[in-house]
Motif scaffolding. Sequence first.
Motif, PDB file in Angstrom:
ATOM      1  N   LEU A  34       0.741  -1.092  -0.004  1.00 43.95           N
ATOM      2  CA  LEU A  34       0.234   0.015  -0.090  1.00 43.95           C
ATOM      3  C   LEU A  34       0.918   1.210  -0.006  1.00 43.95           C
ATOM      4  O   LEU A  34       0.281   2.201  -0.208  1.00 43.95           O
ATOM      5  N   LYS A  35       2.235   1.263   0.644  1.00 40.97           N
ATOM      6  CA  LYS A  35       2.922   2.296   0.269  1.00 40.97           C
ATOM      7  C   LYS A  35       3.201   2.726  -0.929  1.00 40.97           C
ATOM      8  O   LYS A  35       3.324   3.707  -1.391  1.00 40.97           O
ATOM      9  N   ALA A  36       3.410   1.665  -1.816  1.00 42.62           N
ATOM     10  CA  ALA A  36       3.552   1.814  -3.348  1.00 42.62           C
ATOM     11  C   ALA A  36       2.591   2.297  -4.091  1.00 42.62           C
ATOM     12  O   ALA A  36       2.231   2.944  -5.067  1.00 42.62           O
ATOM     13  N   TYR A  37       1.556   1.369  -3.711  1.00 41.10           N
ATOM     14  CA  TYR A  37      -0.042   1.392  -4.260  1.00 41.10           C
ATOM     15  C   TYR A  37      -1.177   1.781  -3.623  1.00 41.10           C
ATOM     16  O   TYR A  37      -1.748   0.790  -3.534  1.00 41.10           O
ATOM     17  N   PRO A  38      -1.205   2.887  -3.140  1.00 41.53           N
ATOM     18  CA  PRO A  38      -2.263   3.240  -2.043  1.00 41.53           C
ATOM     19  C   PRO A  38      -3.738   3.054  -2.751  1.00 41.53           C
ATOM     20  O   PRO A  38      -4.704   2.694  -1.965  1.00 41.53           O
ATOM     21  N   GLU A  39      -3.854   3.098  -4.222  1.00 37.48           N
ATOM     22  CA  GLU A  39      -4.977   2.828  -4.720  1.00 37.48           C
ATOM     23  C   GLU A  39      -5.610   1.452  -4.894  1.00 37.48           C
ATOM     24  O   GLU A  39      -6.577   1.296  -5.166  1.00 37.48           O
ATOM     25  N   GLN A  40      -4.663   0.748  -4.731  1.00 40.87           N
ATOM     26  CA  GLN A  40      -4.816  -0.842  -4.802  1.00 40.87           C
ATOM     27  C   GLN A  40      -5.025  -1.609  -3.270  1.00 40.87           C
ATOM     28  O   GLN A  40      -4.461  -2.275  -3.268  1.00 40.87           O
ATOM     29  N   ARG A  41      -6.299  -1.121  -2.519  1.00 41.00           N
ATOM     30  CA  ARG A  41      -6.412  -1.615  -1.373  1.00 41.00           C
ATOM     31  C   ARG A  41      -6.694  -3.028  -1.268  1.00 41.00           C
ATOM     32  O   ARG A  41      -6.443  -3.789  -0.279  1.00 41.00           O
ATOM     33  N   ASP A  42      -7.217  -3.652  -2.336  1.00 41.14           N
ATOM     34  CA  ASP A  42      -7.622  -5.086  -2.389  1.00 41.14           C
ATOM     35  C   ASP A  42      -7.116  -5.910  -3.492  1.00 41.14           C
ATOM     36  O   ASP A  42      -7.497  -5.986  -4.480  1.00 41.14           O
ATOM     37  N   ASN A  43      -5.833  -6.033  -3.570  1.00 47.13           N
ATOM     38  CA  ASN A  43      -5.267  -6.756  -4.619  1.00 47.13           C
ATOM     39  C   ASN A  43      -5.285  -8.275  -4.501  1.00 47.13           C
ATOM     40  O   ASN A  43      -4.875  -8.868  -3.482  1.00 47.13           O
ATOM     41  N   PRO A  44      -6.098  -8.956  -5.216  1.00 39.59           N
ATOM     42  CA  PRO A  44      -6.528 -10.359  -4.897  1.00 39.59           C
ATOM     43  C   PRO A  44      -5.203 -11.219  -5.169  1.00 39.59           C
ATOM     44  O   PRO A  44      -5.228 -12.323  -4.490  1.00 39.59           O
ATOM     45  N   VAL A  45      -4.352 -11.005  -6.231  1.00 39.18           N
ATOM     46  CA  VAL A  45      -3.213 -11.725  -6.400  1.00 39.18           C
ATOM     47  C   VAL A  45      -2.375 -11.543  -5.084  1.00 39.18           C
ATOM     48  O   VAL A  45      -1.872 -12.787  -4.752  1.00 39.18           O
ATOM     49  N   LEU A  46      -2.017 -10.653  -4.540  1.00 37.76           N
ATOM     50  CA  LEU A  46      -1.532 -10.422  -3.145  1.00 37.76           C
ATOM     51  C   LEU A  46      -1.968 -11.399  -2.009  1.00 37.76           C
ATOM     52  O   LEU A  46      -1.407 -12.209  -1.253  1.00 37.76           O
ATOM     53  N   LYS A  47      -3.321 -11.211  -1.985  1.00 34.21           N
ATOM     54  CA  LYS A  47      -4.234 -11.892  -0.956  1.00 34.21           C
ATOM     55  C   LYS A  47      -3.896 -13.575  -1.182  1.00 34.21           C
ATOM     56  O   LYS A  47      -3.538 -13.962  -0.285  1.00 34.21           O
ATOM     57  N   GLN A  48      -4.046 -13.938  -2.353  1.00 31.93           N
ATOM     58  CA  GLN A  48      -3.570 -15.420  -2.832  1.00 31.93           C
ATOM     59  C   GLN A  48      -2.341 -15.815  -2.451  1.00 31.93           C
ATOM     60  O   GLN A  48      -2.079 -16.903  -1.907  1.00 31.93           O
ATOM     61  N   MET A  49      -1.535 -15.001  -2.884  1.00 29.00           N
ATOM     62  CA  MET A  49       0.040 -15.360  -2.630  1.00 29.00           C
ATOM     63  C   MET A  49       0.341 -15.289  -1.093  1.00 29.00           C
ATOM     64  O   MET A  49       1.038 -16.323  -0.499  1.00 29.00           O
ATOM     65  N   MET A  50      -0.171 -14.437  -0.385  1.00 34.62           N
ATOM     66  CA  MET A  50       0.001 -14.377   1.114  1.00 34.62           C
ATOM     67  C   MET A  50      -0.372 -15.870   1.987  1.00 34.62           C
ATOM     68  O   MET A  50       0.014 -15.944   2.629  1.00 34.62           O
ATOM     69  N   GLU A  51      -1.626 -16.219   1.026  1.00 32.67           N
ATOM     70  CA  GLU A  51      -2.185 -17.546   1.900  1.00 32.67           C
ATOM     71  C   GLU A  51      -1.127 -18.599   1.685  1.00 32.67           C
ATOM     72  O   GLU A  51      -1.083 -19.594   2.253  1.00 32.67           O
ATOM     73  N   LEU A  52      -0.229 -18.472   0.654  1.00 28.02           N
ATOM     74  CA  LEU A  52       0.834 -19.479   0.433  1.00 28.02           C
ATOM     75  C   LEU A  52       2.198 -19.187   1.115  1.00 28.02           C
ATOM     76  O   LEU A  52       2.946 -20.095   0.806  1.00 28.02           O
ATOM     77  N   THR A  53       2.366 -18.266   1.821  1.00 27.84           N
ATOM     78  CA  THR A  53       3.558 -17.929   2.483  1.00 27.84           C
ATOM     79  C   THR A  53       3.831 -18.939   3.524  1.00 27.84           C
ATOM     80  O   THR A  53       2.929 -19.434   4.149  1.00 27.84           O
ATOM     81  N   VAL A  54       4.867 -18.997   4.117  1.00 36.80           N
ATOM     82  CA  VAL A  54       5.235 -20.066   5.191  1.00 36.80           C
ATOM     83  C   VAL A  54       6.038 -19.137   6.169  1.00 36.80           C
ATOM     84  O   VAL A  54       6.463 -18.090   6.011  1.00 36.80           O
ATOM     85  N   PRO A  55       6.059 -19.450   7.577  1.00 30.39           N
ATOM     86  CA  PRO A  55       6.371 -18.847   8.528  1.00 30.39           C
ATOM     87  C   PRO A  55       8.179 -18.663   8.220  1.00 30.39           C
ATOM     88  O   PRO A  55       8.643 -19.563   7.382  1.00 30.39           O
ATOM     89  N   LYS A  56       8.703 -17.580   8.674  1.00 32.59           N
ATOM     90  CA  LYS A  56       9.994 -17.296   8.131  1.00 32.59           C
ATOM     91  C   LYS A  56      10.943 -18.490   8.433  1.00 32.59           C
ATOM     92  O   LYS A  56      12.167 -18.768   7.850  1.00 32.59           O
TER      93      LYS A  56
END
Length: 96
Positions: free
Chosen positions: A41-63
């Motif tokens: 959102l710092k880079a793209y404040p107008e894109q509050r709801d990015n479906p691709v980012l949401k989907q990829m966040m679901e696939l992340t693992v703990p560090k």
Amino acid sequence: MERNEMEKKIIENYQKDENMMMMVFAQWCVNQDLDPVAVYLKAYPEQRDNPVLKQMMELTVPKEESSDIPYSTLLGVLQLFGNEDLAIAIQEMQKS
């Protein structure tokens, strides 16, 4: 291969690559204890709801379960896909 089929294939490949870019970004953020949505959102404040980012966040693992993603790799991948604004936002966060 027909022109329409080729165009469809090119679009599908780009979308797969874009998903991979967002996955690298999201996992790098997790590995750095950063919120991917807040950084995005710092880079793209107008894109509050990015479906691709949401989907990829679901696939992340703990560090602890993730391989290290070098900073230079992240910036290279972002710039490859024309996400200079996101790369700049990350660079600014790294300076502070």
